[in-house]
Design a protein around this motif. Structure first.
Motif, PDB file in Angstrom:
ATOM      1  N   VAL B  28      30.212  38.597  33.504  1.00  7.74           N
ATOM      2  CA  VAL B  28      30.823  39.892  34.006  1.00  7.74           C
ATOM      3  C   VAL B  28      31.817  39.391  35.254  1.00  7.74           C
ATOM      4  O   VAL B  28      31.369  38.785  36.007  1.00  7.74           O
ATOM      5  N   LEU B  29      32.912  40.076  35.293  1.00  7.15           N
ATOM      6  CA  LEU B  29      33.779  39.983  36.233  1.00  7.15           C
ATOM      7  C   LEU B  29      33.841  40.940  37.018  1.00  7.15           C
ATOM      8  O   LEU B  29      34.094  42.090  36.749  1.00  7.15           O
ATOM      9  N   TYR B  30      33.444  41.066  38.401  1.00  8.26           N
ATOM     10  CA  TYR B  30      33.712  42.021  39.308  1.00  8.26           C
ATOM     11  C   TYR B  30      34.905  41.946  40.131  1.00  8.26           C
ATOM     12  O   TYR B  30      35.506  40.974  40.454  1.00  8.26           O
ATOM     13  N   ALA B  44      38.220  38.968  43.401  1.00 11.82           N
ATOM     14  CA  ALA B  44      37.238  38.891  42.045  1.00 11.82           C
ATOM     15  C   ALA B  44      36.186  37.939  42.324  1.00 11.82           C
ATOM     16  O   ALA B  44      36.457  36.819  43.000  1.00 11.82           O
ATOM     17  N   SER B  45      35.505  38.303  41.300  1.00  3.55           N
ATOM     18  CA  SER B  45      34.305  37.352  41.224  1.00  3.55           C
ATOM     19  C   SER B  45      34.372  35.945  40.390  1.00  3.55           C
ATOM     20  O   SER B  45      33.473  35.184  40.209  1.00  3.55           O
ATOM     21  N   ASN B  46      35.625  35.704  40.061  1.00  2.00           N
ATOM     22  CA  ASN B  46      35.922  34.365  39.581  1.00  2.00           C
ATOM     23  C   ASN B  46      36.829  33.556  40.844  1.00  2.00           C
ATOM     24  O   ASN B  46      37.335  32.510  40.123  1.00  2.00           O
ATOM     25  N   GLY B  47      36.765  34.180  41.893  1.00  2.99           N
ATOM     26  CA  GLY B  47      37.283  33.313  43.008  1.00  2.99           C
ATOM     27  C   GLY B  47      38.710  33.580  43.494  1.00  2.99           C
ATOM     28  O   GLY B  47      39.452  33.275  44.430  1.00  2.99           O
ATOM     29  N   VAL B  48      39.287  34.726  42.529  1.00  2.00           N
ATOM     30  CA  VAL B  48      40.588  34.802  42.826  1.00  2.00           C
ATOM     31  C   VAL B  48      40.760  35.867  43.854  1.00  2.00           C
ATOM     32  O   VAL B  48      40.104  36.790  44.032  1.00  2.00           O
ATOM     33  N   LYS B 128      43.218  37.127  36.568  1.00  2.00           N
ATOM     34  CA  LYS B 128      42.961  36.515  35.539  1.00  2.00           C
ATOM     35  C   LYS B 128      41.709  36.744  34.768  1.00  2.00           C
ATOM     36  O   LYS B 128      40.756  35.837  34.552  1.00  2.00           O
ATOM     37  N   PRO B 129      41.350  37.883  34.439  1.00  2.00           N
ATOM     38  CA  PRO B 129      40.011  38.151  33.655  1.00  2.00           C
ATOM     39  C   PRO B 129      40.036  37.443  32.351  1.00  2.00           C
ATOM     40  O   PRO B 129      41.082  37.535  31.837  1.00  2.00           O
ATOM     41  N   ARG B 130      39.033  37.139  31.827  1.00  2.00           N
ATOM     42  CA  ARG B 130      38.773  36.523  30.598  1.00  2.00           C
ATOM     43  C   ARG B 130      38.436  37.671  29.612  1.00  2.00           C
ATOM     44  O   ARG B 130      37.976  38.693  30.003  1.00  2.00           O
ATOM     45  N   GLU B 133      34.919  38.765  28.831  1.00  2.06           N
ATOM     46  CA  GLU B 133      34.012  39.160  30.053  1.00  2.06           C
ATOM     47  C   GLU B 133      34.072  40.888  30.082  1.00  2.06           C
ATOM     48  O   GLU B 133      35.137  41.332  29.875  1.00  2.06           O
ATOM     49  N   LEU B 134      33.109  41.172  30.439  1.00  2.00           N
ATOM     50  CA  LEU B 134      32.862  42.869  30.980  1.00  2.00           C
ATOM     51  C   LEU B 134      33.624  42.881  32.443  1.00  2.00           C
ATOM     52  O   LEU B 134      33.447  41.929  33.179  1.00  2.00           O
TER      53      LEU B 134
END
Lengths: 290, 369
Positions: B28-30, B44-48, B128-130, B133-134
Motif C-alpha cells: 500500500v502506497l500512501y 509518499a510512504s516509499n520515502g519519496v 514513483k508508485p508501483r 500497489e494500492l
C-alpha cells in the motif's frame, strides 16, 4: 499506580522498531549512489570496494541483533533463525528484482534503438521519394509534347508549298490566273485543315500524357504521405518511450498492508473522530459527484 | 524501392508496446499531496518527497512538440521553455481557476481543469508508485475552497489512485505535527493564507479563515513598488517572485538587498532593501487581524492558550523574520502571542496529509473507491 501490560510495551517497541526500519530505509535510499563504469573511468577511479551478498546479509543480521538487544527484546534461537532466513529471502528477492529491472532497462534501450533506426530509415526513404517526386513533377511539367509533330507539320506544309510551286511552273510562262488562284486557295485550305488536325492530335496527346503524369505524381505523393505518417508514429513512439524512461517498477512502499490508526496511538479517540469526519465529508462529495 | 519497403517494415517495431504491466496488487502506497498555487509538494510512504512549481505547458505547435520531445512540461522545465508552450498556472488563490464559474468561461474552465489535473497526475507520477500497489492519497486544499473545486481535485486524482480524500490544508499541517488542541495554524501559500483554529475536533468553517494577502499579493506589491522606484529597470513578475523567495524578510535586514536588473539592456544594480521589507511586512496586519477574529470568537477561558500556540507554515513562511513580526504585532494588537515556525514549511502540508492517509482506517478507503 498503573502498570502497563507487557503487550503494550512490546507493541510500543514494535512501533519504535518500525520507525527505525523506516529511518534505515530512508537513509539507504538517500545515501545510495548509482554510477556506471564509464563515469568511474572518467573520474579516474580504477578500483571500487564491493560488498558480497553474504557480507551484506551478515551486516544486516548483526544490525538486527544489536537493535533487538538495545530494545531488550529476547528472542529464542529458533525465532532468530527464522528472522535471519526471512531477511535472507527478502534480500535474494531484492537482488532478483534488481536483475529483472536491469533486464527491463536493457530491453528498453534496445526498443529505443530500434525505434531510432526505424525513424532514420523512414527519413531516408522520404528524402529519396521527395527527390523522385520533384523529378517526376519537373518531367511532366516540361514534357515537350507535340514538338516532333510540329516539325512534321512544318515539313508537310513545305512539301505542299513546293508541290504547288512545281504545279504552277508546269502550267507554263503565263498560266491561267484563275487556275493559279484555285490551286493557291486549295493549298491554303489544306494548310488550315492540317493545322486543325495537328492541333487536335497534339491536344489529345497532351491530355493523355497529363493524365498519366498526374497518376504517377499522385501515386508518389500518396507514398510520401504514408511514409510521413509512419515517421510521425515512429517519432511519437520514440517520444513516449523517452518520456516514460525504462518502464520502471517504481519504489516500493514500506507498507505491505493497509495501516490505519491503532488503539495504541496517541490521542486515539480524538484522531479517530477527526478521521471519521474527514471520511464523511469526502463521502458526501463522492455522493454528490455520483 | 520494394526492398527498402520490406526493410522498413521489418525494422518497424511494435510502437504500442512500450509500457509495462504488473499482476496482482501487493503493498500500500500512501500519498500526501499539498496542491499549492505556486508549488505542489508530495510525500509518499516509499520515502519519496518532491515539490515542483504548479505550472504546466503544452507545446504550441507540432514544431515545438517535436523539438521539446514531450506533450507536457511541468515545473521549472515548463518555466524555462514557456515561450514555446501554451503555459498554464491553473491555481489561483488556492483554487482551480474558473472552477466556480465554469458556466461563464467554459473554455478557460476546461483548460485550467485539465492543467490542474495534469499537475496532480504529475505529482502522483513523481511519487514513483508501483503498479502492483494500492495507492491511497490525501490531498490538502485551501480551508474554504468550494465544493466544485473539491470535486474537480478528486476527479483529477481519481484515474491514478485507488482511493482519494481531500482535507483542509492547515488541518493537515496541524495533524502532521500532532498539534490538535488549542492551536492556531497559519499556512501561508502563494495564493492564500489559511488560518485554522484547532480545538480537538475537525475544524469547521467558523474555525477557518482564508485570506488572499499571500505570496502572489506580496509579489505584486513588490513589483509595483519597484516599478516606481527603479527607474528604467526591466523585470517581470516572475523575476520579482524569485527575488522575494531569495531575499524576502521583515524586521531588520542583515544585509542590504541589492539586485541587478537590465536598464536599456545593461545590467544595473539596485538597492531594493526597503521595498522588499515593506512588501513582505504587508502580510502581517491581515494575518494578525484574522488571528484576532479567530481568538475573539473562541471560549474566553482558552483564548490566551490559543494566542500562545500559533504555528506558522507554508512556503510563504520562509520570509525571514516573519514569525517574530507576527508575534510583535500580536503583542501590540492582541496583548500577547507566541509564534513558532514549522521546521519544513514546504513539506509540512504534504507530510501531514501523508500522516492522515496512513491513519485512515481501511474500511474508509474501501468505501471511497
Amino acid at each position: 499506580m498503573l502498570v502497563r501490560p507487557r503487550r503494550d510495551v512490546l507493541e510500543s517497541r514494535k512501533s519504535s522498531m518500525n520507525s527505525i526500519a523506516e529511518k534505515i530505509y530512508r537513509l539507504i535510499r538517500e545515501r545510495s549512489l548509482g554510477t556506471d563504469l564509464t563515469s568511474l573511468k572518467q573520474r579516474g577511479v580504477k578500483r571500487v570496494s564491493v560488498f558480497k551478498s553474504n557480507q551484506l546479509g551478515s551486516l544486516v543480521a548483526l544490525a538486527v541483533e544489536q537493535v533487538l538487544r538495545e530494545y531488550g527484546v529476547k528472542l529464542s534461537q529458533g525465532d532468530l533463525d527464522n528472522l535471519s532466513e526471512e531477511g535472507r529471502r527478502a534480500f535474494i528477492s531484492l537482488l532478483k528484482e534488481r536483475d529483472s529491472y536491469k533486464e527491463l532497462c536493457e530491453n528498453f534501450e534496445k526498443q529505443q534503438e530500434k525505434l531510432e533506426m526505424h525513424r532514420d530509415v523512414l527519413k531516408g526513404q522520404i528524402e529519396r521519394e521527395d527527390t523522385m517526386l520533384e523529378t517526376e513533377r519537373g518531367f511532366w511539367e516540361e514534357m515537350p509534347v507535340g514538338t516532333g509533330s510540329e516539325a512534321y507539320r512544318v515539313r508537310l506544309e513545305e512539301v505542299l508549298d513546293r508541290n504547288l510551286e512545281s504545279r504552277i511552273e508546269m502550267l507554263g510562262a503565263s498560266p491561267d490566273a484563275r487556275l493559279v488562284k484555285f490551286l493557291e486557295e486549295m493549298v491554303e485550305g489544306l494548310h488550315r485543315e492540317l493545322d486543325t488536325l495537328f492541333s487536335a492530335a497534339v491536344d489529345e496527346m497532351r491530355s493523355e500524357y497529363a493524365a498519366e503524369g498526374e497518376k504517377r505524381i499522385e501515386t508518389l505523393e500518396r507514398r510520401v504521405q504514408k511514409m510521413r505518417e509512419s515517421l510521425d508514429r515512429a517519432e511519437d513512439a520514440l517520444m513516449r518511450a523517452q518520456a516514460a524512461g525504462p518502464t520502471e517498477d517504481g519504489i516500493a512502499s514500506i507498507y505491505k498492508t493497509v495501516q490505519g490508526l491503532t488503539p495504541d496511538d496517541e490521542a486515539f479517540s480524538q484522531k479517530k473522530g477527526m478521521l471519521e469526519e474527514i471520511f464523511q465529508l469526502n463521502k458526501n462529495i463522492k455522493d454528490q459527484i455520483g | 524501392m520494394e526492398d527498402e519497403k520490406a526493410t522498413a517494415k521489418e525494422a518497424e517495431p511494435n510502437t504500442d508496446d512500450i509500457s509495462g504491466g504488473h499482476g496482482s496488487q501487493e503493498g500500500v502506497l500512501y500519498l500526501g499531496i499539498d496542491l499549492g498555487t505556486s508549488r505542489s509538494a508530495i510525500a509518499a510512504s516509499n520515502g519519496v518527497r518532491e515539490f515542483f512549481a504548479s505550472v504546466v505547458g503544452y507545446p504550441k505547435d507540432l514544431v515545438s512538440r517535436k523539438l521539446l520531445k514531450k506533450d507536457k512540461l511541468f515545473g521549472d522545465e515548463a518555466f524555462a521553455k514557456r515561450l514555446s508552450l501554451n503555459f498554464y498556472r491553473p491555481l489561483e488563490k488556492g483554487i482551480i481557476k474558473h472552477s466556480d464559474n465554469g458556466a461563464t468561461h467554459p473554455e478557460d474552465a476546461e483548460a485550467n481543469l485539465k492543467a490542474a489535473s495534469d499537475i496532480i497526475q504529475e505529482a502522483i507520477r513523481r511519487s514513483k508508485p508501483r503498479s502492483d500497489e494500492l495507492v491511497y492519497a490525501v490531498i490538502g486544499c485551501p480551508a474554504q475552497s468550494s465544493i466544485q473545486n473539491k470535486k474537480a481535485i478528486i476527479d483529477a486524482a481519481r484515474p491514478m489512485v485507488d482511493s482519494v480524500m481531500i482535507c483542509s490544508e492547515p488541518f493537515a499541517v496541524a495533524y502532521g505535527l500532532d498539534r490538535l488542541d488549542d492551536m492556531l495554524v497559519i499556512d501561508i501559500g502563494a495564493g492564500t493564507v489559511d488560518l485554522c483554529r484547532m480545538h480537538g475536533t475537525l475544524p469547521d468553517d467558523e474555525d477557518q479563515i482564508t485570506l488572499d494577502t499571500a505570496g502572489d499579493y506580496v509579489d505584486k506589491l513588490l513589483y509595483d513598488k519597484l516599478r516606481e522606484r527603479c527607474s528604467g529597470a526591466q523585470f517581470t513578475l516572475n523575476m520579482i517572485k524569485s527575488v522575494k523567495e531569495r531575499f524576502g524578510f521583515v524586521g531588520e535586514a542583515a544585509d542590504p538587498v541589492v539586485v541587478e536588473f537590465p536598464v536599456a539592456g545593461k545590467p544595473t544594480e539596485f538597492d531594493i532593501t526597503e521595498s522588499v521589507r515593506e512588501s513582505c511586512r504587508a502580510m502581517v496586519p491581515p494575518i494578525v487581524q484574522a488571528l484576532g477574529d479567530l481568538v475573539a470568537s473562541f471560549d474566553p477561558e482558552f483564548q490566551s492558550t490559543l494566542k500562545n500556540n500559533v504555528l506558522l507554515g507554508g512556503g510563504g513562511s520562509q520570509v525571514i523574520g516573519l514569525a517574530a513580526a507576527v508575534e510583535r504585532e500580536m503583542h501590540e494588537k492582541l496583548g500577547e502571542g507566541r509564534v513558532l515556525a514549522v521546521d519544513e514549511p514546504v513539506y509540512a502540508g504534504a507530510s501531514g496529509a501523508l500522516k492522515i492517509a496512513h491513519d485512515m482506517p481501511a474500511e474508509f478507503w474501501e468505501q471511497l473507491k
